[in-house]
Design an enzyme around this catalytic site. Sequence first.
Site, PDB file in Angstrom:
ATOM      1  N   HIS A   1      68.890 139.228  15.342  1.00 52.86           N
ATOM      2  CA  HIS A   1      68.821 138.244  14.706  1.00 52.86           C
ATOM      3  C   HIS A   1      68.900 138.561  13.312  1.00 52.86           C
ATOM      4  CE1 HIS A   1      67.361 136.225  18.879  1.00 52.86           C
ATOM      5  NE2 HIS A   1      67.928 135.036  17.727  1.00 52.86           N
TER       6      HIS A   1
ATOM      7  N   TYR B   1      70.075 143.433  23.536  1.00 56.43           N
ATOM      8  CA  TYR B   1      69.635 142.777  22.093  1.00 56.43           C
ATOM      9  C   TYR B   1      68.883 143.481  21.415  1.00 56.43           C
ATOM     10  CZ  TYR B   1      66.504 140.130  19.264  1.00 56.43           C
ATOM     11  OH  TYR B   1      65.986 139.160  18.319  1.00 56.43           O
TER      12      TYR B   1
END
Length: 178
Positions: free
Chosen positions: A112, A73
């Site tokens: 994101h 991530y």
Amino acid sequence: MTLGRIELGDITSHNIKQLKRLNQVVFPVTYNDKFYKDVLEVGELAKLAYYNDIVIGAVCCRIDTSESQRRLYIMTLGCLAPYRRLGIGTVMLQHVLNICEKDGNIDNVFLHVQVNNDGAIHFYEKFGFKIVEEKKNYYKRIEPADAYVLQKSFKEDADSDKPPVVIITTDDSDKITS
């Protein structure tokens, strides 16, 4: 601006305040003390970017082992505005992708991105990332509050020739707060 020397360096307790200040300038959200404490523990997954020996960017990642997958991530990847489009983001992202390649057991890398951040979306798409999900109200106290999940997969699957399916969620479990 002429092309300069781009280098990546370790994040340590001696320069963590530079990362904190950089993130305050580059990102519209505030990261808490736990974020910075965790960054000190991830080694090669967090780097400061230097342009001619000046800190101008950083990338911070973590390994996520949810959903029976091992994923990387990208928590943050950013560069000061005057130094954008000089290849610094590419150097940082390539560092992350090289880690994934060397590891060999990472299913995908994801992050994101605020839905209106066209520059970031196009940047990641150049490296094979695809929008796989839209999270409604992901961000608190910034507009727009929605985020795309961009992902680059390393493991081939039977559906790889089909267009990606975009999932819209309203789950509050992984919101960033400021």
